[in-house]
Design an enzyme around this catalytic site. Sequence first.
Site, mmCIF file in Angstrom:
data_model
loop_
_atom_site.group_PDB
_atom_site.id
_atom_site.type_symbol
_atom_site.label_atom_id
_atom_site.label_comp_id
_atom_site.label_asym_id
_atom_site.label_seq_id
_atom_site.Cartn_x
_atom_site.Cartn_y
_atom_site.Cartn_z
ATOM 1 N N LEU A 16 -7.123 -20.643 -13.728
ATOM 2 C CA LEU A 16 -6.334 -21.199 -12.621
ATOM 3 C C LEU A 16 -6.695 -20.550 -11.293
ATOM 4 O O LEU A 16 -7.070 -19.380 -11.231
ATOM 5 C CB LEU A 16 -4.841 -20.998 -12.894
ATOM 6 C CG LEU A 16 -4.330 -21.537 -14.233
ATOM 7 C CD1 LEU A 16 -2.852 -21.236 -14.378
ATOM 8 C CD2 LEU A 16 -4.617 -23.014 -14.382
ATOM 9 N N ASP A 17 -6.538 -21.329 -10.236
ATOM 10 C CA ASP A 17 -6.733 -20.790 -8.894
ATOM 11 C C ASP A 17 -5.380 -20.437 -8.282
ATOM 12 O O ASP A 17 -4.346 -20.528 -8.944
ATOM 13 C CB ASP A 17 -7.534 -21.765 -8.017
ATOM 14 C CG ASP A 17 -6.839 -23.095 -7.790
ATOM 15 O OD1 ASP A 17 -5.611 -23.204 -8.012
ATOM 16 O OD2 ASP A 17 -7.531 -24.038 -7.373
ATOM 17 N N ILE A 18 -5.365 -20.065 -7.024
ATOM 18 C CA ILE A 18 -4.143 -19.612 -6.355
ATOM 19 C C ILE A 18 -3.086 -20.720 -6.269
ATOM 20 O O ILE A 18 -1.893 -20.439 -6.168
ATOM 21 C CB ILE A 18 -4.485 -19.029 -4.960
ATOM 22 C CG1 ILE A 18 -3.316 -18.227 -4.394
ATOM 23 C CG2 ILE A 18 -4.885 -20.121 -3.996
ATOM 24 C CD1 ILE A 18 -3.111 -16.921 -5.094
#
Length: 142
Positions: A16-18
């Site tokens: 996952l990213d931010i």
Amino acid sequence: MADVFQVRIGVRGYELDIQGHVNQAVYVQYGEHSRWQCFHAAGIDAHVLVGAGVGPVVLETTIRYLKELRDGDEVDVTTEFVWGEGKTFRVEQDYLRADGVPVAKLSSVCGILDRQSRRLVADPAARLREIATDPAVLGLLA
């Protein structure tokens, strides 16, 4: 012709990213995983490819993102080989969440590299047909 090949992948937290959705580069990895699983289903693994003196190469990839994937989602990634004339072929991949919602489309231009000459083989479909135990998985008639 065989049915379209499909692999289910579970989203992992470290992908996952931010924003809390799957990082864009991970979609490429999912596509690569599905392509390799498709090769394996056709009876082609790394040892077979090395023994034949060839290897698959990706020359271009385009991704269209439709919906986000989040932690805990599962995604089905299809892999379909589209054969034409010449040294390249296309691999078309659809990404569907387990609930059937389309999340992405990936399209790649690929080839088969002769590992000694470092050039694309002239007829990749014929070369893969020669080394596959089940070429129909790759959309090739025996």
